[in-house]
Design an enzyme around this catalytic site. Structure first.
Site, PDB file in Angstrom:
ATOM      1  N   GLN A   1       0.519  -0.976  -0.204  1.00  0.00           N
ATOM      2  CA  GLN A   1      -0.056  -0.264   0.090  1.00  0.00           C
ATOM      3  C   GLN A   1       0.937   1.003  -0.077  1.00  0.00           C
ATOM      4  OE1 GLN A   1      -3.305   1.003   2.565  1.00  0.00           O
ATOM      5  NE2 GLN A   1      -4.178  -1.135   3.019  1.00  0.00           N
TER       6      GLN A   1
ATOM      7  N   LYS B   1     -15.591   5.468   3.402  1.00  0.00           N
ATOM      8  CA  LYS B   1     -14.637   5.571   2.945  1.00  0.00           C
ATOM      9  C   LYS B   1     -15.335   6.225   1.627  1.00  0.00           C
ATOM     10  CE  LYS B   1     -13.983   0.981   1.892  1.00  0.00           C
ATOM     11  NZ  LYS B   1     -13.393   0.464   1.287  1.00  0.00           N
TER      12      LYS B   1
ATOM     13  N   HIS C   1      -7.151   7.888   7.164  1.00  0.00           N
ATOM     14  CA  HIS C   1      -6.575   6.386   6.348  1.00  0.00           C
ATOM     15  C   HIS C   1      -7.136   7.206   5.653  1.00  0.00           C
ATOM     16  CE1 HIS C   1      -7.957   3.739   9.379  1.00  0.00           C
ATOM     17  NE2 HIS C   1      -7.991   4.406   9.823  1.00  0.00           N
TER      18      HIS C   1
HETATM   19  C1  TSB Z   1      -6.462   3.082   3.443  1.00  0.00           C
HETATM   20  N1  TSB Z   1      -6.185   0.965   6.371  1.00  0.00           N
HETATM   21  C2  TSB Z   1      -6.747   1.488   5.184  1.00  0.00           C
HETATM   22  C3  TSB Z   1      -5.287   2.079   4.500  1.00  0.00           C
HETATM   23  O1  TSB Z   1      -5.009   2.582   5.513  1.00  0.00           O
HETATM   24  C4  TSB Z   1      -6.627  -0.339   4.000  1.00  0.00           C
HETATM   25  O2  TSB Z   1      -6.185  -0.720   4.254  1.00  0.00           O
HETATM   26  N2  TSB Z   1      -7.677  -0.085   3.010  1.00  0.00           N
HETATM   27  S1  TSB Z   1      -8.151  -0.611   2.639  1.00  0.00           S
HETATM   28  O3  TSB Z   1      -8.364  -2.004   2.803  1.00  0.00           O
HETATM   29  O4  TSB Z   1      -9.083   0.510   1.157  1.00  0.00           O
HETATM   30  O5  TSB Z   1      -6.992  -0.790   0.853  1.00  0.00           O
HETATM   31  C5  TSB Z   1      -6.096   0.171   0.776  1.00  0.00           C
HETATM   32  C6  TSB Z   1      -6.062   0.116  -0.756  1.00  0.00           C
HETATM   33  O6  TSB Z   1      -5.329  -1.722  -1.118  1.00  0.00           O
HETATM   34  C7  TSB Z   1      -7.566   0.095  -1.459  1.00  0.00           C
HETATM   35  O7  TSB Z   1      -8.104   1.183  -2.066  1.00  0.00           O
HETATM   36  C8  TSB Z   1      -6.799  -1.033  -2.790  1.00  0.00           C
HETATM   37  O8  TSB Z   1      -6.438   0.452  -3.947  1.00  0.00           O
HETATM   38  C9  TSB Z   1      -5.949  -1.591  -2.854  1.00  0.00           C
HETATM   39  N3  TSB Z   1      -6.506  -2.549  -2.348  1.00  0.00           N
HETATM   40  C10 TSB Z   1      -7.144  -3.526  -1.519  1.00  0.00           C
HETATM   41  N4  TSB Z   1      -7.693  -5.456  -2.026  1.00  0.00           N
HETATM   42  C11 TSB Z   1      -5.778  -5.486  -2.938  1.00  0.00           C
HETATM   43  C12 TSB Z   1      -6.089  -6.575  -2.993  1.00  0.00           C
HETATM   44  N5  TSB Z   1      -6.751  -7.834  -3.181  1.00  0.00           N
HETATM   45  N6  TSB Z   1      -5.148  -6.334  -4.228  1.00  0.00           N
HETATM   46  C13 TSB Z   1      -4.406  -5.108  -4.660  1.00  0.00           C
HETATM   47  N7  TSB Z   1      -4.932  -4.027  -4.109  1.00  0.00           N
HETATM   48  C14 TSB Z   1      -5.813  -3.977  -3.265  1.00  0.00           C
HETATM   49 ZN    ZN Z   2      -5.483   2.388   7.614  1.00  0.00          ZN
END
Ligand code: TSB
Ligand code: ZN
Length: 581
Positions: free
Chosen positions: A324, A412, A458
């Site tokens: 991320q 969100k 977040h």
């Molecule tokens: C933004 N805690 C928050 C963080 O601080 C968080 O984890 N948010 S999330 O669950 O939405 O994940 C962030 C981003 O990760 C999503 O917006 C998406 O773009 C990406 N993401 C989520 N799952 C996957 C996956 N399995 N493969 C690739 N990217 C992913």
């Molecule tokens: Zn987070």
């Protein structure tokens, strides 16, 4: 852009009717076939079919299409009947799938069914009046689908198709699908050696190859600079945490099914982390804070692990091990709106830099009925949801709302994009959280000397580097902008005997200037090497022959351009420098 067939009322009706036509044709060809459901989806329609021991392959689709055409030409009327539950149970008594559907309808529902010639199906409708109106359709593929989507149930066969009102629309749609297949990041990712997978590493665990690693590094540098300018501090934290850490945050209770299972080392219980928030909360808690310190913005390019169903993992877009572009912003209640605006503005700026135009903002809200997923505090949720709406309205950003898509800790704002193949996914996200700071007992001292709980935002601008890279591959069709391209300049000496020394000199000069260059001095014809340079989508190809050696110049072709331009090497370096963000 593709038409959303589900949302277009005419297309919806003919696609739905076409699903029945498909089922009728299948019944003619496979008399034992039983049918579960055949809904309209964004891309057309499908029907889930139980064929017993029979199997339908892609190569059988033509035969089924032919039968559909025959039935359509015969032109039977489609008529509707309404039945009581008892009548419906009697009518479909030999069909366990329809009995299941009927039994799951509440008693007040009017049960309708549609008949066309020798085929009857339970259906809410509406439908076209006659099968002869269904002329412009195509069956697209067949795949397996578990009954009711549950892997414990029997595997049915799902046939996908699409139907249009006229031949031009159908052709246009099929062309789009063909073109989309060419853009698919899984295809380009392999051709351009961006990433690979290996069974021994596991599904959803991509290995980034050197070309992919360059792209990822550029993305990291790009966003790091932007975040730095906005006052972020970046950290590194481990990608495991104890079960207790995730019990404290609430992930253990609300997010466990998305996590890899626990592992024990000595007496400690660990998990691979699915999110980085708990680690960042502890970093915040490491010091005492006054309101003057806030906002505190903690960023990390952080690796997370999530369980994604094996059928759902897809290239770099949906992985089980992801990185991320994460940050957690610790703010006072008064700072929420400004900070949220700063994030949304950053998202818009990044999308502009990458030329991303087709995206939608989605306000993801909780489902009030789902007490298991969402913590139960109406005031906190209403407050958070309203704050997000206010920011969006003030920034005049159009958005749609989605119930049940919120994180367990808060609502969100997600940015939704459409990949080349498959349903929409979330790229960027910005989330408001009043819960985790409480669970971690975070605090700051306000201007009256009292202890207060900060609010956490977040946010992930790229989402993950994985998903963003997948998206950018598809947006650019693999022709990356110069600043992002793994190889920026391909240097081709026309003839190795006479021009190689000069080509080597130019190549070294490009490397000295920190450009990523390749010297193609293979003993192949110059035309062949130039064509390959185009296929590989290198942003610039330099062609160095006698004229260039004599005049101390270079001749270049830009990707997507037929014209050859001759300039001095210094001029060329200046041209490229302008393209580096
Ligand atoms: C933004 N805690 C928050 C963080 O601080 C968080 O984890 N948010 S999330 O669950 O939405 O994940 C962030 C981003 O990760 C999503 O917006 C998406 O773009 C990406 N993401 C989520 N799952 C996957 C996956 N399995 N493969 C690739 N990217 C992913
Ligand atoms: Zn987070």
């Amino acid at each position: 852009m593709l038409k959303n067939i589900k949302e277009d009322s005419n297309l919806n009706i003919i696609n739905h009717s076409c699903a029945h036509l498909l089922a009728q044709a299948v019944k003619h060809l496979y008399p034992k076939a039983l049918f579960w459901v055949g809904p309209v989806i964004e891309e057309g329609f499908y029907y889930d079919i139980d064929l017993g021991a029979d199997v339908i392959k892609d190569t059988d689709l033509e035969k089924i299409e032919k039968e559909m055409k025959k039935i359509a030409k015969d032109g039977k009327r489609i008529y509707r009947e309404e039945l009581t539950k008892e009548e419906a149970l009697e009518r479909f008594k030999n069909d366990p799938y329809k009995i299941d559907l009927i039994n799951n309808m509440d008693n007040a529902t009017v049960i309708s069914c549609y008949t066309q010639g020798d085929f009857i199906d339970l259906c809410r409708g509406p439908h076209v009046d006659s099968v002869k109106l269904l002329k412009h359709f195509k069956l697209l593929k067949v795949s397996g689908a578990y009954f009711k989507g549950d892997s414990k149930n029997k595997m049915l066969q799902r046939i996908y198709g699409v139907c249009f009102e006229n031949e031009e629309d159908l052709k246009e749609h099929l062309n789009y699908l063909e073109e989309a297949k060419l853009r698919d990041h899984r295809k380009i990712g392999k051709e351009q050696e961006i990433y690979m997978n290996h069974d021994l590493v596991g599904a959803g665990m991509p290995l980034w190859l050197p070309n992919g690693a360059i792209i990822r590094k550029q993305l990291e540098n790009y966003i790091y600079k932007k975040e730095n300018k906005l006052g972020y501090s970046h950290v590194y934290t481990p990608c495991v945490g104890t079960v207790d850490l995730y019990k404290t945050s609430g992930h253990w209770d609300h997010y466990k099914e998305n996590m890899f299972p626990m592992m024990k080392i000595d007496e400690e219980e660990f998990v691979l982390r699915p999110m980085n928030c708990p680690h960042h909360m502890l970093i915040y808690k490491n010091k005492l804070h006054s309101y003057r310190d806030l906002p505190i913005r903690i960023g990390e390019f952080a690796t997370d692990f999530r369980y994604e169903a094996s059928g759902a993992v897809k290239g770099l877009e949906r992985v089980r091990c992801m990185c991320q572009n994460d940050a957690h912003l610790f703010v006072t209640p008064e700072q929420i709106k400004d900070e949220f605006k700063q994030v949304v503005t950053l998202i818009l700026e990044v999308y502009k830099d990458f030329g991303i135009k087709n995206y939608k903002f989605r306000l993801s809200l909780r489902d009030k009925e789902d007490k298991e997923k969402y913590f139960d505090d109406d005031e906190m949720w209403n407050n958070a949801e309203n704050k997000l709406r206010e920011v969006l309205d003030e920034l005049k950003i159009p958005y749609f709302e989605a119930i049940g898509e919120a994180a367990f800790y808060g609502p969100k704002l997600d940015v939704e994009v459409k990949p080349a193949v498959g349903p929409e996914v979330t790229l960027s996200t910005c989330q408001l959280d009043f819960l985790l700071p409480r669970r971690f007992e975070l605090s700051y001292i306000d201007n009256n000397g009292d202890k207060q709980v900060p609010v956490v935002i977040h946010r992930a601008i790229f989402g993950t580097f994985d998903r963003f890279t997948a998206f950018i591959i598809e947006e650019t069709k693999g022709a990356f902008p110069t600043w992002l391209a793994p190889i920026q300049i391909n240097v081709i000496p026309v003839n190795n005997e006479f021009h190689l020394d000069y080509a080597k000199k130019i190549y070294s000069k490009l490397l000295e200037n920190n450009f990523r260059a390749n010297l193609d001095n293979r003993e192949e014809k110059v035309g062949y090497r130039m064509r390959e340079s185009v296929i590989k989508k290198y942003p610039y190809t330099l062609i160095l022959g006698q004229k260039e050696v004599d005049n101390n110049t270079i001749s270049y072709r830009k990707q997507g351009n037929e014209e050859t331009v001759t300039v001095s090497i210094d001029e060329f370096i200046n041209i490229i420098k302008k393209e580096i963000i």
